[in-house]
Scaffold this active site. Structure first.
Site, short mmCIF file in Angstrom:
data_model
loop_
_atom_site.label_atom_id
_atom_site.label_comp_id
_atom_site.label_asym_id
_atom_site.label_seq_id
_atom_site.Cartn_x
_atom_site.Cartn_y
_atom_site.Cartn_z
N THR A 35 0.70 -1.24 0.02
CA THR A 35 0.57 -0.35 0.01
C THR A 35 0.56 1.60 0.34
OG1 THR A 35 -1.38 -1.15 0.85
CG2 THR A 35 -1.77 1.37 1.83
N ASP A 108 1.57 -7.05 -4.15
CA ASP A 108 0.87 -6.73 -3.25
C ASP A 108 1.18 -7.71 -2.93
OD1 ASP A 108 -2.84 -6.17 -2.51
OD2 ASP A 108 -1.38 -8.04 -1.45
N SER A 109 1.50 -7.74 -0.65
CA SER A 109 2.60 -8.53 -0.31
C SER A 109 1.90 -9.65 0.15
CB SER A 109 2.69 -8.22 0.72
OG SER A 109 1.43 -7.82 1.96
N SER A 110 0.04 -9.50 -0.59
CA SER A 110 -0.44 -10.81 -0.48
C SER A 110 0.34 -12.25 -1.32
CB SER A 110 -2.16 -10.96 -0.28
OG SER A 110 -2.26 -10.19 -1.59
N THR A 140 1.57 -4.77 4.69
CA THR A 140 1.38 -5.27 5.54
C THR A 140 1.02 -6.72 5.47
OG1 THR A 140 -0.99 -4.15 5.37
CG2 THR A 140 0.82 -3.01 6.38
N ASP A 141 -0.13 -6.80 4.78
CA ASP A 141 -0.49 -8.32 4.92
C ASP A 141 -0.29 -9.62 5.23
OD1 ASP A 141 -3.27 -7.23 3.94
OD2 ASP A 141 -3.20 -7.26 2.07
N1 ASN Z 1 -2.93 -5.53 0.60
C1 ASN Z 1 -1.81 -4.54 0.92
C2 ASN Z 1 -0.70 -5.17 0.67
O1 ASN Z 1 -0.45 -6.36 2.23
C3 ASN Z 1 -2.16 -4.41 2.44
C4 ASN Z 1 -1.17 -3.36 2.32
O2 ASN Z 1 0.43 -2.67 2.85
N2 ASN Z 1 -1.39 -1.99 3.83
O3 ASN Z 1 0.50 -5.37 0.11
#
Ligand code: ASN
Length: 528
Positions: A35, A108-110, A140-141
């Site tokens: 993000t 996207d870290s997922s 953050t994921d």
């Molecule tokens: N979907 C985002 C990620 O993990 C969430 C974030 O960074 N806040 O890439």
């Protein structure tokens, strides 16, 4: 030689120390996505390139307008020039100079997996000597998983690696990205914390102790079983030095990247779970390890006639490593109740107070290590390798809050014993749990290792290195212990420091080369 003499030497030989005019730390920022770098699009937020130009260059707190020279970054062995920026001077009277390297594909870290972790580890490894610290920007994921994985993959780490991200993009008016990135840069640029850390919402956590606890709050992470390593307040940065983990082997920094995430799994127990469900997972093709998330202090239902425990015991007999982790946020797995004791007897390893993220990462790291047997993996799972768990037998020791006068007295006493070459006294002082003093410095910025690097007893140098003294801290003249040892013509000291991963800082190279007319071989051995 006493500690005062050591200081005199380092100043006398360098009439104009390289870094005194404009001290700066160099930081490599690795952008993986998330993000923090996203922009709005018709399909929702998507990662966007050009973070340095779009998000950092226009902000005065990230750019003092000094237009510093480009810096070189090595990727896959190829060196390329990148634009660098510099922060204004900090309250610690230093600038932080940084470059941003962006992954070819921003994620996207997922979607990150072991390949992404290997990519981060490689970039840190290839650029380790040229930078003082590393900041990794990440979604953050899955941030807690990446922190845990890197904490094991980066072996004998001697410099800070701080991962951060944000809940709102940097380009949004109201965001947490600005504080998270600036805080990470300031901590990484000023404090020698040689750990993989996670910085979020003004707190620095040990990476393998952190977990994501909120999908929307700015306080998105917690470290439920271990206090923060540092906190930022309006007044100062408080580092809990006594908590900092330090490598204690005479070995240089290295990385271990040949791992797969597909041979381990994680399964959450729930009331009524059928033994067949667990059996099906345990019989997956190629599965080598399982993290079992159990109730409370490590309890699982036995199943009719103990069927569930039998399924687990059979898998252990087939060589599958199973670790018991609690579903609770705090507390530890112990065989306090009968069901937990049954699991332990079946060969399930109590995972103490590890997070599931850390257990999963540690297991896949250990399983991929060359020369590991199942027995060794089982053994290492309950030992703290990077501070990821609290060993059950370890005695808890807390320093009194108000330590300053004693702490200074101890540091001085340590300095004198080192410069006198009194091995016994140094050993005695360090035994009384004062090893956290090793990365503290005196008025001239010299740490105990600086003193030992020119001291009369090489065994003391070895002892300090084995207790986790950092080889990378520079004194106020910008000198590393390695520079001082080479300058004093001490071959054995130089060799030992090199074996521990020491290298000359880029800021002392020019002086090192000019000194190399004397003791040429020694300066060569030191890397000049
Ligand atoms: N979907 C985002 C990620 O993990 C969430 C974030 O960074 N806040 O890439």
């Amino acid at each position: 030689m006493d500690s005062t003499n050591t200081t005199e030497i380092s100043i006398k030989v360098d009439q104009v120390p390289d870094n005194v005019a404009a001290p700066e730390s160099r930081i490599l920022v690795v952008m993986t996505g998330g993000t923090i770098c996203m922009r709005r699009s018709p399909d929702g937020f998507v990662p966007a390139r050009g973070f340095l130009e779009s998000s950092l260059a226009p902000r005065p707190s990230f750019n003092d307008g000094s237009k510093p020279d480009d810096l070189q970054i090595i990727v896959d062995g190829v060196e390329t020039s990148y634009h660098s920026l510099r922060t204004p001077i900090s309250t610690y009277e230093k600038h932080v100079r940084y470059v941003v390297y962006e992954f070819a594909e921003l994620l996207d870290s997922s979607s990150i997996n072991a390949n992404g972790w290997a990519q981060i580890a490689e970039v840190v490894y290839q650029n380790y000597r040229a930078f003082d610290a590393f900041v990794v920007l990440h979604g953050t994921d899955s941030l807690a998983y990446t922190c845990s994985a890197l904490s094991f993959m980066l072996q004998n780490l001697g410099k800070p690696v701080i991962l951060t991200g944000s809940q709102a993009p940097m380009l949004e008016l109201q965001n947490d990205a600005t504080d998270n990135l600036l805080g990470s840069l300031i901590i990484a640029g000023h404090f020698m914390i040689p750990e993989v850390c996670l910085f979020f919402n003004h707190k620095l956590y040990r990476g393998n102790r952190a977990t994501k606890i909120s999908a929307s709050e700015f306080a998105a992470f917690a470290s439920p079983n271990f206090p923060p390593l540092a906190t930022i307040s309006s007044l100062k940065i408080h580092v809990s030095w006594e908590l900092i983990y330090r490598p204690t082997h005479i070995k240089a920094f290295n990385i271990q990247t040949n791992r797969a995430t597909s041979d381990v799994a994680c399964l959450r127990i729930f009331p009524g779970i059928k033994p067949e469900m667990i059996d099906a997972v345990l019989k997956l093709d190629g599965l080598k390890g399982l993290v079992l998330e159990t109730f409370g202090s490590g309890n699982a239902p036995g199943g009719a006639d103990g069927a569930l425990v039998k399924v687990l015991a059979d898998a252990v007999k087939r060589g599958i490593v199973i670790v018991n982790i609690t579903q609770c946020l705090t507390g530890t797995v112990t065989p306090l109740y009968e069901p937990a004791m049954h699991l332990k007897r079946a060969g399930v390893i109590p995972g103490a107070d590890m997070t599931s993220e850390a257990a999963l990462a540690k297991m896949s790291y250990l399983l991929a290590l060359p020369g590991m047997t199942t027995e060794k993996v089982i053994n290492q799972m309950s030992v703290s390798l990077r501070g990821e768990l609290t060993e059950q037998t370890a005695t808890a020791f807390a320093h009194p809050r108000d330590v300053l006068p004693t702490h200074l007295a101890n540091l001085t006493q340590l300095g004198y014993s080192i410069s006198k070459g009194d091995h016994e006294e140094v050993e005695r002082l360090l035994k009384s749990d004062l090893s956290w003093l090793l990365n503290e410095s005196d008025y001239s910025g010299n740490t105990p290792l600086h003193i030992a690097a020119t001291g009369p007893n090489v065994d003391i140098l070895r002892l300090l290195l084995q207790q986790g003294a950092s080889v990378h801290i520079r004194n106020k003249s910008g000198r590393t212990p390695l520079f001082l040892a080479a300058n004093a013509g001490l071959t054995e000291h130089v060799t030992l420091l090199k074996q521990s991963g020491a290298h000359l800082h880029s800021g002392e190279m020019a002086t090192a080369k000019s000194h190399a007319r004397k003791h040429l071989d020694l300066w060569r051995a030191a890397g000049a």
